[in-house]
Design an enzyme around this catalytic site. Structure first.
Site, PDB file in Angstrom:
ATOM      1  N   ASP A 483      26.216  32.072  35.439  1.00  0.00           N
ATOM      2  CA  ASP A 483      26.041  31.322  36.687  1.00  0.00           C
ATOM      3  C   ASP A 483      25.005  30.209  36.506  1.00  0.00           C
ATOM      4  OD1 ASP A 483      26.002  30.788  39.515  1.00  0.00           O
ATOM      5  OD2 ASP A 483      26.718  32.832  39.811  1.00  0.00           O
ATOM      6  N   ASP A 549      31.984  28.744  46.012  1.00  0.00           N
ATOM      7  CA  ASP A 549      32.654  30.051  46.115  1.00  0.00           C
ATOM      8  C   ASP A 549      33.828  30.018  47.084  1.00  0.00           C
ATOM      9  OD1 ASP A 549      30.580  30.781  44.543  1.00  0.00           O
ATOM     10  OD2 ASP A 549      30.030  32.535  45.716  1.00  0.00           O
TER      11      ASP A 549
HETATM   12  C1  GAL Z   1      27.803  32.995  42.828  1.00  0.00           C
HETATM   13  C2  GAL Z   1      29.151  32.944  42.133  1.00  0.00           C
HETATM   14  C3  GAL Z   1      29.962  34.116  42.633  1.00  0.00           C
HETATM   15  C4  GAL Z   1      29.241  35.391  42.277  1.00  0.00           C
HETATM   16  C5  GAL Z   1      27.833  35.366  42.857  1.00  0.00           C
HETATM   17  C6  GAL Z   1      27.007  36.557  42.404  1.00  0.00           C
HETATM   18  O1  GAL Z   1      27.030  31.933  42.435  1.00  0.00           O
HETATM   19  O2  GAL Z   1      29.769  31.729  42.424  1.00  0.00           O
HETATM   20  O3  GAL Z   1      31.256  34.078  42.081  1.00  0.00           O
HETATM   21  O4  GAL Z   1      29.217  35.526  40.897  1.00  0.00           O
HETATM   22  O5  GAL Z   1      27.153  34.211  42.458  1.00  0.00           O
HETATM   23  O6  GAL Z   1      25.753  36.582  42.995  1.00  0.00           O
END
Ligand code: GAL
Length: 732
Positions: A483, A549
């Protein structure tokens, strides 16, 4: 000047007298934060103007994250109250806010959705939720017939920011607002009309069943009812067979004549059952680096038991003839074509698989499961195993679904004394879990962030990248989703906005992964910042998220899916654009799961579009609770074959009309896959001229969802497409 003012006032008054609501279509706006911005008396004259219909990035504030304020000035005419039957409370719909809002009326807080960094538990965005706040009509905060100010304090944690998806609307609540009409469709449709008021409500219920494809109402009935206080009326409609049906229910309140209604579509099945004779469905090509462990499950349908055999298997690889898993290691670079055969008592199927030993992994997009859209931070070993077992038992593995990826929420808060990362109590034995998955032909994925903490506040890899990659390899990890979260702080400290600064954390982990004695698919998750598709391959990214997301609404699905246009040239074997994971089945982002809010047609659109886009396909639901509809949706081998096509070309948007779009994907065998998507909420009869999408005069057409040849079509192909639905065809 004076005369003009009077005229404007009269027009305004006339408009107001018939008015049922007030729309606030422009606001004053400033970035930054101060408690005084909420006050009625504050002067915002020097602030900029902004429209609340789209995020601030689209209105001159690109790349701005953090706090900002909107101030809407309006007069609240008492005629609103007069026009309302029920003079109880005022409703303010602010709309959607990316990511968190605190909303004030004349300086007094009236609501908040999401939590701010300063709140207990820290920041949690709720960008896809409509904010609706209510205030008693006699509240002193309301200034009837005078000026009011609605101030919205917004916090944006990353990606898009601000109020979007429509202007705020102010209206009076009415009796009908206390009535909730809902419907669900399983084997039968169940309609519920719930009275949430402490008084009885009389009205008429009308229920209709319609065959939308034939545009024909197949049954209709009306009845007068009185809903007692706090009670519900339910009705079950028996649905026969798998055909698509629209069921609608309307409640008309007797005194005001106002209505509430709902229309749902049953979970209709399109994919025919797989034949009983063997059929091989796994990808025709697989990449592995020299010396790395190779694992390939021959995915095949057909009446069990199936027998697997492979001809020309190079030295170093072995086949498990019981479960059809090829494993081992190859040291020499090159292409190794092997012949797969799957037999049962009814026949056999054969396919050539080319094993490419070289630098490239992910020669077709990964297919599997990820815990996030389902379990959020509540993921545990037990939940991973239960979905993995269901993926096998329900037969998804026979259609090529193999990755089982743990997302955020698996780390302990502290590293070991030597800096090694430790899984938390929910994951007592990571290596054991990896072995368990591999023994079943499944692959194992994990998640981290380049900052000090992940987006969910768990420990991340900053300055421990090599150690973490080494731990992953020792557990048998095959896939890392990496991430961006909390790396923003490092990035801000360095005050370097160059592309090199954005790439840096991914290069650090790239080196760490490369040093491991196994292949780890590298999935970048930084939401498309700095056009990641242009440089993702340079940091060995196999997949890279192109957007924020996703969530289980049409707005989210369509705005993400249909915006994947400029990324087209960057998809190729080994490198794929990633518009985020699937939102079908039971989702929830936490302990509580719900059925996806997408309609069945939207779900067919979702899978069709993601396959056309050569996207990673990661199921984000509890597979152990998967219903027949979702299973059927994810088991169509002709549709999945588009995604897994070895040419690796992403579909291009060839036609974009107001109400429909056509996307075309080139396939290895010279044919083309065409998705005709109805963007509107009405049925559409679409006439597609082949030449408008670069095709020939006559085309042979196959319906991929129904797996049925439709015959040859001259210049024009005619199709009737459901609201938000798709016709997905292959043309030769
Ligand atoms: C976001 C990501 C999600 C998930 C989440 C976990 O940034 O886009 O798919 O992984 O973090 O905290």
């Amino acid at each position: 000047m004076k005369r003009i003012t009077v005229l404007v006032c009269i027009l305004f008054t006339l408009k107001v007298s018939a008015q049922q609501n007030i729309t606030l279509s422009s606001a004053k706006f400033i970035t930054g934060d101060s408690p005084s911005y909420k006050e009625l008396s504050f002067s915002d004259n020097s602030w900029a103007n902004i429209k609340p219909m789209s995020i601030w990035e689209e209105q001159g504030y690109s790349d701005y994250n953090g706090y900002a304020w909107y101030r809407f000035h309006f007069t609240l005419p008492s005629s609103l109250k007069k026009n309302s039957y029920w003079k109880d409370s005022l409703r303010i719909i602010v709309g959607k806010v990316d990511d968190v809002d605190e909303t004030f009326l004349n300086g007094v807080k009236i609501g908040q959705t999401g939590s701010l960094p300063s709140d207990n538990g820290g920041y949690a965005g709720q960008w896809d939720v409509v904010r609706e706040y209510h205030i008693a009509a006699n509240s002193p905060e309301l200034h009837w017939d005078k000026e009011n100010v609605l101030s919205v304090r917004v916090y944006d944690g990353g990606g898009g920011g601000g109020i979007f998806n429509g202007a705020p609307v102010i209206s009076m609540m009415d009796i009908i607002d206390g009535i909730n009409v809902t419907a669900t469709a399983g084997d039968n449709a169940v309609i519920t009309i719930a009275n949430q008021l402490t008084r009885s409500v009389p009205g008429t219920v009308t229920i209709q069943v319609k065959d939308g494809m034939a545009d024909k109402i197949t049954s209709s009935s009306s009845q007068n009812i009185t809903l007692p206080a706090l009670q519900s009326f339910t009705k079950t409609i028996v649905l026969k067979g798998d055909a698509r049906m629209e069921i609608s229910a309307t409640f008309k309140e007797k005194n005001t004549g106002k209505i509430k209604s709902i229309t749902i579509t049953n979970k209709y099945i399109l994919t025919p059952p797989a034949p009983l004779t063997p059929k091989i469905n796994s990808a025709k090509v697989a990449g592995v680096r020299p010396g790395s462990p190779f694992l390939y499950k021959i995915a095949a349908t057909g009446q069990k038991p199936l027998q697997y055999s492979v001809a020309n298997l190079p030295y170093g690889l072995l086949l498990d003839t019981i479960n059809g898993v090829i494993s081992g290691t190859l040291t020499d670079r090159g292409d190794y074509p092997v012949k797969l055969t799957v037999r049962n008592s009814l026949g056999k199927d054969e396919r050539t698989l080319t094993i490419k030993v070289g630098d490239l992994l992910a020669l077709t997009p990964p297919m599997g499961w990820n815990s996030w859209n389902c379990w959020g931070l509540s993921v545990s070993e037990e939940k991973v195993k239960s979905s993995a077992q269901a993926l096998i038992d329900k037969g998804l593995i026979d259609h090529g679904w193999t990755y089982m990826n743990i997302d955020d929420g698996w780390e302990q808060p502290k590293r070991a004394a030597d800096g090694t990362i430790i899984p938390n109590a929910k994951f007592p034995d990571m290596k054991g879990l990896g072995d368990w998955l591999h023994a079943r032909g499944l692959k194992f994925g994990i998640y981290s962030s380049p900052g000090t903490t992940t987006c969910g506040g768990y420990l991340a890899s900053y300055q421990h990248e090599m150690q973490d990659a080494t731990s992953y390899a020792s557990w048998g990890i095959d896939y890392l989703k990496y991430d961006w979260c909390s790396y923003g702080d490092v990035y801000a400290r360095e005050k370097d906005t160059s592309l090199a600064a954005y790439m840096r954390p991914y290069q650090v982990m790239q080196k760490a992964l490369k040093a491991q004695p196994r292949d780890i698919h590298y999935s970048l998750c930084q939401y498309g910042m700095k056009d990641v598709w242009k440089w993702g391959a340079k940091v060995d990214g196999n997949t890279w998220r192109t957007t924020g997301d996703i969530t289980d609404t049409w707005q989210s699905l369509s705005s993400i899916g249909f915006s994947q246009t400029v990324q087209y040239p960057y998809a190729e074997p080994g490198h794929w654009n990633d518009p985020d994971m699937l939102i079908v089945g039971k989702v929830g982002w936490g302990d509580q799961l719900h059925d996806t809010r997408l309609t069945p047609d939207e779900q067919y659109t979702h899978i069709s579009l993601w396959c056309l886009l050569s996207s990673p396909l990661l199921i984000g639901c509890d597979i152990s609770k998967m219903d027949d509809f979702t299973l059927n949706l994810l088991s169509n081998d002709e549709v999945l074959a588009l995604d897994q096509d070895v040419l690796g070309k992403q579909a291009q948007q060839k036609l974009k009309k107001d109400d429909y779009q056509v996307w075309v994907k080139e396939l290895e065998d010279g044919s083309k896959a065409v998705g005709i998507f109805n963007m509107s909420d009405k049925w559409q009869n679409i006439e597609l001229n082949w030449q408008d999408i670069g095709l020939g005069k006559t085309e042979k057409v196959r319906d991929l969802w129904r797996q049925k040849d439709l015959g040859a079509f001259g210049d024009i192909f005619k199709t009737r497409v459901a609201p938000h639905g798709v016709t997905l065809i292959k043309v030769t």
